[in-house]
Enzyme design. Sequence first.
Site, PDB file in Angstrom:
ATOM      1  N   CYS A 105      24.631  29.912  56.862  1.00  0.00           N
ATOM      2  CA  CYS A 105      23.307  30.235  57.414  1.00  0.00           C
ATOM      3  C   CYS A 105      23.439  31.085  58.685  1.00  0.00           C
ATOM      4  CB  CYS A 105      22.535  28.946  57.722  1.00  0.00           C
ATOM      5  SG  CYS A 105      20.903  29.319  58.377  1.00  0.00           S
ATOM      6  N   ASN A 160      26.943  34.041  44.221  1.00  0.00           N
ATOM      7  CA  ASN A 160      25.556  34.120  44.708  1.00  0.00           C
ATOM      8  C   ASN A 160      25.341  35.468  45.394  1.00  0.00           C
ATOM      9  OD1 ASN A 160      24.051  33.019  47.716  1.00  0.00           O
ATOM     10  ND2 ASN A 160      22.930  33.229  45.807  1.00  0.00           N
ATOM     11  N   ARG A 206      16.413  34.549  46.212  1.00  0.00           N
ATOM     12  CA  ARG A 206      15.174  35.314  46.359  1.00  0.00           C
ATOM     13  C   ARG A 206      14.624  35.852  45.042  1.00  0.00           C
ATOM     14  NH1 ARG A 206      17.693  39.249  50.428  1.00  0.00           N
ATOM     15  NH2 ARG A 206      19.392  38.741  48.998  1.00  0.00           N
TER      16      ARG A 206
HETATM   17  C1  LIG Z   1      14.078  31.988  52.990  1.00  0.00           C
HETATM   18  C2  LIG Z   1      15.527  31.665  52.791  1.00  0.00           C
HETATM   19  C3  LIG Z   1      16.008  30.425  53.161  1.00  0.00           C
HETATM   20  C4  LIG Z   1      17.356  30.117  52.993  1.00  0.00           C
HETATM   21  N1  LIG Z   1      17.795  28.859  53.316  1.00  0.00           N
HETATM   22  C5  LIG Z   1      19.101  28.517  53.065  1.00  0.00           C
HETATM   23  C6  LIG Z   1      19.551  27.192  53.284  1.00  0.00           C
HETATM   24  O1  LIG Z   1      18.806  26.289  53.685  1.00  0.00           O
HETATM   25  N2  LIG Z   1      20.871  26.940  53.024  1.00  0.00           N
HETATM   26  C7  LIG Z   1      21.729  27.911  52.563  1.00  0.00           C
HETATM   27  O2  LIG Z   1      22.910  27.637  52.336  1.00  0.00           O
HETATM   28  N3  LIG Z   1      21.305  29.153  52.318  1.00  0.00           N
HETATM   29  C8  LIG Z   1      20.018  29.473  52.545  1.00  0.00           C
HETATM   30  N4  LIG Z   1      19.585  30.733  52.233  1.00  0.00           N
HETATM   31  C9  LIG Z   1      20.510  31.680  51.588  1.00  0.00           C
HETATM   32  C10 LIG Z   1      20.387  31.591  50.059  1.00  0.00           C
HETATM   33  O3  LIG Z   1      20.779  30.316  49.606  1.00  0.00           O
HETATM   34  C11 LIG Z   1      21.268  32.657  49.375  1.00  0.00           C
HETATM   35  O4  LIG Z   1      22.600  32.437  49.729  1.00  0.00           O
HETATM   36  C12 LIG Z   1      20.886  34.072  49.757  1.00  0.00           C
HETATM   37  O5  LIG Z   1      19.485  34.251  49.768  1.00  0.00           O
HETATM   38  C13 LIG Z   1      21.534  35.089  48.809  1.00  0.00           C
HETATM   39  O6  LIG Z   1      21.120  34.869  47.477  1.00  0.00           O
HETATM   40  P1  LIG Z   1      19.946  35.759  46.795  1.00  0.00           P
HETATM   41  O7  LIG Z   1      20.346  37.208  46.949  1.00  0.00           O
HETATM   42  O8  LIG Z   1      19.921  35.315  45.361  1.00  0.00           O
HETATM   43  O9  LIG Z   1      18.693  35.475  47.551  1.00  0.00           O
HETATM   44  C14 LIG Z   1      18.244  31.073  52.439  1.00  0.00           C
HETATM   45  C15 LIG Z   1      17.754  32.326  52.072  1.00  0.00           C
HETATM   46  C16 LIG Z   1      16.427  32.632  52.240  1.00  0.00           C
HETATM   47  C17 LIG Z   1      15.944  33.990  51.816  1.00  0.00           C
END
Ligand SMILES: Cc1cc2nc3c(=O)[nH]c(=O)nc-3n(C[C@H](O)[C@H](O)[C@H](O)COP(=O)(O)O)c2cc1C
Length: 327
Positions: free
Chosen positions: A106, A207, A232
């Site tokens: 994060c 991911n 997302r």
């Molecule tokens: C609004 C939002 C909240 C997120 N909260 C977390 C979280 O609580 N824990 C975590 O490990 N990653 C969190 N992430 C990261 C996502 O789990 C993921 O790793 C990241 O969005 C990349 O994947 P994607 O391209 O499919 O979105 C968050 C991402 C977004 C956009």
Amino acid sequence: MSIKSKQRFAEMIRGKVFLAPMAGVADSVFRRICKRFGADIVVSEMVSAEAVNMGAVNTKELMRIDQAERPAGIQIFGAKPDSMARAAAFIAEHVRPDFIDINSGCPVPKVIRKNGGAALLREPELFRAIVGEVVKAAGDVPVTVKIRSGWNVNEWIDIDFAKMVEDAGAAALTLHPRSKTMMFSGHSFWDRIALVKQSISIPVIGNGDIVAPADGLKMLRETGCDAIMIGRGAYGNPWIFDQVKAVIAGKEPIAPSSIDRLRIAKEHLELSLAELGETQASREMKKHLAWYIHGMPGASVLRNDVFRAESCEKMIGLIERMFSVVA
Ligand SMILES: Cc1cc2nc3c(=O)[nH]c(=O)nc-3n(C[C@H](O)[C@H](O)[C@H](O)COP(=O)(O)O)c2cc1C
């Protein structure tokens, strides 16, 4: 945990499609909706280990797992091995998730300031201690770890950290191959997933930037990862899980109609209202509704009306009116 349990966990997640942990987005209601449309495994929003240990009230809601969500993990973040271990022990005993995930990716200032999340990527010894202590404390509950590829672009530490994760006894690793400094910009470096996969023998969950039906198969093919995770791409679009799985199975993905999208938007809102209450549901649901209606005729006017709406009932009325617009 025993080698046998780790093997069982590896089998359970092989080829599966995860919903990513997303604070403020992927709550229990949304996770259940994603499961209905094909998400195999879900993870909670991140929960502070310190808050778990203090018994904070909102933490109880964050850790609530409905049976319909399983298999489901609870994700924790923190910077102290002993408090992370205590939280893991509590969760293993009282919440009984299918796994506990450690957040080491994060990038948001609130978490980094406390030395949690991606801050651990600059603290290899602390990271090693945290994973080791959490694995010990979690007992028979498998532990997974979610990392980014590094703090800075091109200063990748993911292979070293992945090896630490494996050596510490974790059951799987999730890699979001961006640097902390990238936040969510640019494209993730999928080649890092391939390199990490070749470096460890526990399962790797890939991911990052799976946003279209064909992207899941592409990531599996390009990286050799064991499972994939979507964040997302599921915004207002829980159908993406079935669509990604259709492409993997060599089938044509089915796109939802505008009516389908409105129907699920309304159901999502009604469930949130029932479970979270008026104040929280109306705060949380505005963004979801905007995502569900994205691209529909009249969406921009409706989005403005939704953001101005003072109650969930008003929002439900607005969606109901939209049915006749798109029919
Ligand atoms: C609004 C939002 C909240 C997120 N909260 C977390 C979280 O609580 N824990 C975590 O490990 N990653 C969190 N992430 C990261 C996502 O789990 C993921 O790793 C990241 O969005 C990349 O994947 P994607 O391209 O499919 O979105 C968050 C991402 C977004 C956009």
